[in-house]
Motif scaffolding. Sequence first.
Motif, PDB file in Angstrom:
ATOM      1  N   ILE A 510      39.098  41.616  37.633  1.00  0.00           N
ATOM      2  CA  ILE A 510      39.405  41.828  39.053  1.00  0.00           C
ATOM      3  C   ILE A 510      40.885  41.566  39.311  1.00  0.00           C
ATOM      4  O   ILE A 510      41.431  40.530  38.903  1.00  0.00           O
ATOM      5  CB  ILE A 510      38.563  40.897  39.955  1.00  0.00           C
ATOM      6  N   LEU A 511      41.527  42.509  39.974  1.00  0.00           N
ATOM      7  CA  LEU A 511      42.895  42.337  40.461  1.00  0.00           C
ATOM      8  C   LEU A 511      42.824  42.330  41.982  1.00  0.00           C
ATOM      9  O   LEU A 511      42.416  43.320  42.589  1.00  0.00           O
ATOM     10  CB  LEU A 511      43.796  43.474  39.980  1.00  0.00           C
ATOM     11  N   GLU A 512      43.188  41.202  42.588  1.00  0.00           N
ATOM     12  CA  GLU A 512      43.128  41.083  44.038  1.00  0.00           C
ATOM     13  C   GLU A 512      44.540  40.977  44.594  1.00  0.00           C
ATOM     14  O   GLU A 512      45.301  40.074  44.228  1.00  0.00           O
ATOM     15  CB  GLU A 512      42.306  39.870  44.449  1.00  0.00           C
ATOM     16  N   LEU A 513      44.902  41.908  45.485  1.00  0.00           N
ATOM     17  CA  LEU A 513      46.214  41.897  46.123  1.00  0.00           C
ATOM     18  C   LEU A 513      46.140  41.108  47.421  1.00  0.00           C
ATOM     19  O   LEU A 513      45.237  41.312  48.238  1.00  0.00           O
ATOM     20  CB  LEU A 513      46.683  43.331  46.381  1.00  0.00           C
ATOM     21  N   LYS A 514      47.115  40.197  47.604  1.00  0.00           N
ATOM     22  CA  LYS A 514      47.117  39.295  48.757  1.00  0.00           C
ATOM     23  C   LYS A 514      48.486  39.359  49.425  1.00  0.00           C
ATOM     24  O   LYS A 514      49.382  38.571  49.099  1.00  0.00           O
ATOM     25  CB  LYS A 514      46.809  37.866  48.311  1.00  0.00           C
ATOM     26  N   PRO A 515      48.665  40.294  50.357  1.00  0.00           N
ATOM     27  CA  PRO A 515      50.003  40.536  50.915  1.00  0.00           C
ATOM     28  C   PRO A 515      50.610  39.360  51.659  1.00  0.00           C
ATOM     29  O   PRO A 515      51.825  39.257  51.781  1.00  0.00           O
ATOM     30  CB  PRO A 515      49.768  41.726  51.855  1.00  0.00           C
ATOM     31  N   ASP A 516      49.792  38.438  52.166  1.00  0.00           N
ATOM     32  CA  ASP A 516      50.315  37.321  52.954  1.00  0.00           C
ATOM     33  C   ASP A 516      50.344  36.015  52.169  1.00  0.00           C
ATOM     34  O   ASP A 516      50.459  34.924  52.752  1.00  0.00           O
ATOM     35  CB  ASP A 516      49.475  37.147  54.230  1.00  0.00           C
ATOM     36  N   SER A 517      50.231  36.129  50.839  1.00  0.00           N
ATOM     37  CA  SER A 517      50.206  34.928  50.005  1.00  0.00           C
ATOM     38  C   SER A 517      51.387  34.932  49.038  1.00  0.00           C
ATOM     39  O   SER A 517      52.108  35.912  48.906  1.00  0.00           O
ATOM     40  CB  SER A 517      48.892  34.854  49.215  1.00  0.00           C
ATOM     41  N   GLU A 518      51.564  33.835  48.365  1.00  0.00           N
ATOM     42  CA  GLU A 518      52.589  33.722  47.329  1.00  0.00           C
ATOM     43  C   GLU A 518      51.966  33.033  46.117  1.00  0.00           C
ATOM     44  O   GLU A 518      51.591  31.867  46.206  1.00  0.00           O
ATOM     45  CB  GLU A 518      53.785  32.920  47.851  1.00  0.00           C
ATOM     46  N   PRO A 519      51.788  33.698  44.966  1.00  0.00           N
ATOM     47  CA  PRO A 519      52.171  35.093  44.729  1.00  0.00           C
ATOM     48  C   PRO A 519      51.286  36.065  45.521  1.00  0.00           C
ATOM     49  O   PRO A 519      50.265  35.673  46.080  1.00  0.00           O
ATOM     50  CB  PRO A 519      51.972  35.262  43.230  1.00  0.00           C
ATOM     51  N   MET A 520      51.695  37.347  45.519  1.00  0.00           N
ATOM     52  CA  MET A 520      51.025  38.359  46.333  1.00  0.00           C
ATOM     53  C   MET A 520      49.813  38.950  45.621  1.00  0.00           C
ATOM     54  O   MET A 520      49.272  39.948  46.089  1.00  0.00           O
ATOM     55  CB  MET A 520      52.004  39.467  46.710  1.00  0.00           C
ATOM     56  N   TYR A 521      49.387  38.357  44.511  1.00  0.00           N
ATOM     57  CA  TYR A 521      48.230  38.899  43.810  1.00  0.00           C
ATOM     58  C   TYR A 521      47.572  37.800  42.993  1.00  0.00           C
ATOM     59  O   TYR A 521      48.153  36.744  42.723  1.00  0.00           O
ATOM     60  CB  TYR A 521      48.647  40.053  42.887  1.00  0.00           C
ATOM     61  N   GLU A 522      46.326  38.052  42.619  1.00  0.00           N
ATOM     62  CA  GLU A 522      45.567  37.131  41.766  1.00  0.00           C
ATOM     63  C   GLU A 522      44.779  37.942  40.755  1.00  0.00           C
ATOM     64  O   GLU A 522      44.181  38.971  41.106  1.00  0.00           O
ATOM     65  CB  GLU A 522      44.611  36.285  42.609  1.00  0.00           C
ATOM     66  N   ILE A 523      44.798  37.506  39.509  1.00  0.00           N
ATOM     67  CA  ILE A 523      44.042  38.165  38.450  1.00  0.00           C
ATOM     68  C   ILE A 523      42.872  37.278  38.058  1.00  0.00           C
ATOM     69  O   ILE A 523      43.055  36.105  37.710  1.00  0.00           O
ATOM     70  CB  ILE A 523      44.934  38.452  37.231  1.00  0.00           C
ATOM     71  N   ILE A 524      41.670  37.831  38.146  1.00  0.00           N
ATOM     72  CA  ILE A 524      40.452  37.136  37.743  1.00  0.00           C
ATOM     73  C   ILE A 524      39.892  37.902  36.558  1.00  0.00           C
ATOM     74  O   ILE A 524      39.350  39.000  36.710  1.00  0.00           O
ATOM     75  CB  ILE A 524      39.426  37.100  38.897  1.00  0.00           C
ATOM     76  N   SER A 525      40.039  37.338  35.385  1.00  0.00           N
ATOM     77  CA  SER A 525      39.717  38.102  34.183  1.00  0.00           C
ATOM     78  C   SER A 525      39.115  37.200  33.125  1.00  0.00           C
ATOM     79  O   SER A 525      39.602  36.076  32.918  1.00  0.00           O
ATOM     80  CB  SER A 525      41.000  38.756  33.643  1.00  0.00           C
ATOM     81  N   PRO A 526      38.050  37.653  32.443  1.00  0.00           N
ATOM     82  CA  PRO A 526      37.502  36.884  31.331  1.00  0.00           C
ATOM     83  C   PRO A 526      38.562  36.707  30.245  1.00  0.00           C
ATOM     84  O   PRO A 526      39.496  37.494  30.136  1.00  0.00           O
ATOM     85  CB  PRO A 526      36.342  37.751  30.823  1.00  0.00           C
ATOM     86  N   ALA A 527      38.404  35.680  29.447  1.00  0.00           N
ATOM     87  CA  ALA A 527      39.367  35.431  28.369  1.00  0.00           C
ATOM     88  C   ALA A 527      39.412  36.615  27.416  1.00  0.00           C
ATOM     89  O   ALA A 527      38.379  37.167  27.039  1.00  0.00           O
ATOM     90  CB  ALA A 527      38.982  34.157  27.614  1.00  0.00           C
ATOM     91  N   ARG A 528      40.639  37.010  27.040  1.00  0.00           N
ATOM     92  CA  ARG A 528      40.795  38.144  26.131  1.00  0.00           C
ATOM     93  C   ARG A 528      40.675  37.671  24.700  1.00  0.00           C
ATOM     94  O   ARG A 528      41.089  36.585  24.355  1.00  0.00           O
ATOM     95  CB  ARG A 528      42.165  38.800  26.357  1.00  0.00           C
TER      96      ARG A 528
END
Length: 528
Positions: A510-528
């Motif tokens: 999951i890639l979640e974009l958060k325009p009003d946050s810092e940083p402006m995005y969050e990556i939710i990903s199982p371990a590679r």
Amino acid sequence: MLEQYIKIKDCRVEDSRRVLIQNLSWEMKEGESWLVIGPNGGGKAAFVEALSGLRRIVPNGPDSVFENKFENSVETVSLEVAARLIEQERELDETEYMDKIDEGRTGRRFIAEVMGGPDAKHRHLPLPPIAEKLEALPEIRLCGIEKILDRGLRLMSTGEIRRTLLCRALLSKKQLLILSDPFAGLDVQSRSILLGFFQSVAGKRGGETRIILSMERYSEIPETITNVIEFSRGEVSFCGTKSDYEELLRARESGKAAEREKEKKEFLDELHSISADTECLQNERTGDSVIDGRATLVKMSGVNVGWDGKRVLRDFSWTVLPGEHWLIRGPNGSGKTTLLELITGDNKQVFCNDVWLFGNKRGSGESIWDIKKNLGIVSYRLHVEYRMVAGTDLEGVIISGFRDSIGLYEQRTDVEVQAARRWLKLAGFEGRGSESFGNLSYGEQRAILIVRAAVKSPKILILDEPCHGLDEDNRRKILDLLETVAETGTTTLLHVTHDASEVLPCEKHILELKPDSEPMYEIISPAR
């Protein structure tokens, strides 16, 4: 006695070429709030267009009746109208004559057109005084567009354009508003705003504005809906109260479960067969770079994208590996479409950023065709572009997926024709290959474009709200198709949707974009 707004008795709906609905009888009275529903191509769109004046309502006999209190006081808000608006903005684009990107009409200027302002062709003329006071209007706040009034329409997200259209329609003071599939592509906040709008306007007795709601699926139906008319195969298949329609839906659903599983298995078996038989038509692959022993499809490092002082992506870094199917989410205007356009090549700021696709750094000499032959794309932009070559037949649209073209300009081969016909049958369009793309409903067009994107088994399949305008059966079929494409192991999905019911089981990243946050995005990903 309740006032009668619209009365249609024994009439037909037609355009310049054919009859779309043969026998139509329907009434709308005071106190009623109507939902129009039905499968793609079943007649729903023709009915709505007839009410808005885009199709003719013609008496069938001497006793036929057509009375409409609203006449020319009708405004429609739909995906179709939004697409026409973007087409108009592209036609008016003057970027090549300017030293910057022409953002076109702003939301403020567009809304002011129905309040005494100059029209689109005179968009450089001064605005009326009321335009500077739009923020104070309750309709602006109701639609939640205060912060985007001075943004160009072409720079708005799909959801922002829809809310702007809704606000303009409300301020037009038209007596009848037709909202067609209004929740498509809207984030949670926008859906809540729209539901509140519907409750406050449609539920107001004695108000100046009446609303008819048209939906592809029976979901998120406002409480104020009292009656339903359903169209199927060019005729009325139900007309009555909301409670009676819900009882009918329950009866239909009870017998569908076993049939659905059988249809799904047959569908998936046929899909596997077609994919194997058309392998010779799939594009040759390009080489990939390798990170930690695995090939990379997309690699972005410290990407910054914005315009006119608005930062859409800031210090953005992201890597996509084969088989990692991504769900991309975030509120309207957060940059989801911008991100995808960096991959497709539709955003030129890719060349001033560190972006790698399929082992090549963008701007290092590769052509757009080197990129697109590894991509399958379903997006609002692509849909708009295909509407500009709407005369292409459906067979040609499918074949263009093998050639990465918008439209078809070369002789089609026998192998391509046979493959296209099998894909059309799979998608429920058997025998319709010679029909023009432009003659389909919006939802049918979207279904065809999804099939077009999947035919060549691309390395990356980009899906920007792919189920816009699809009825329940087509939506289920398309989601089955996408899940099966993911299971092949040859295609990686990048999927944007606001509808939790459309998230596929394979989308573990999951890639979640958060325009009003810092940083402006969050990556939710199982371990590679």
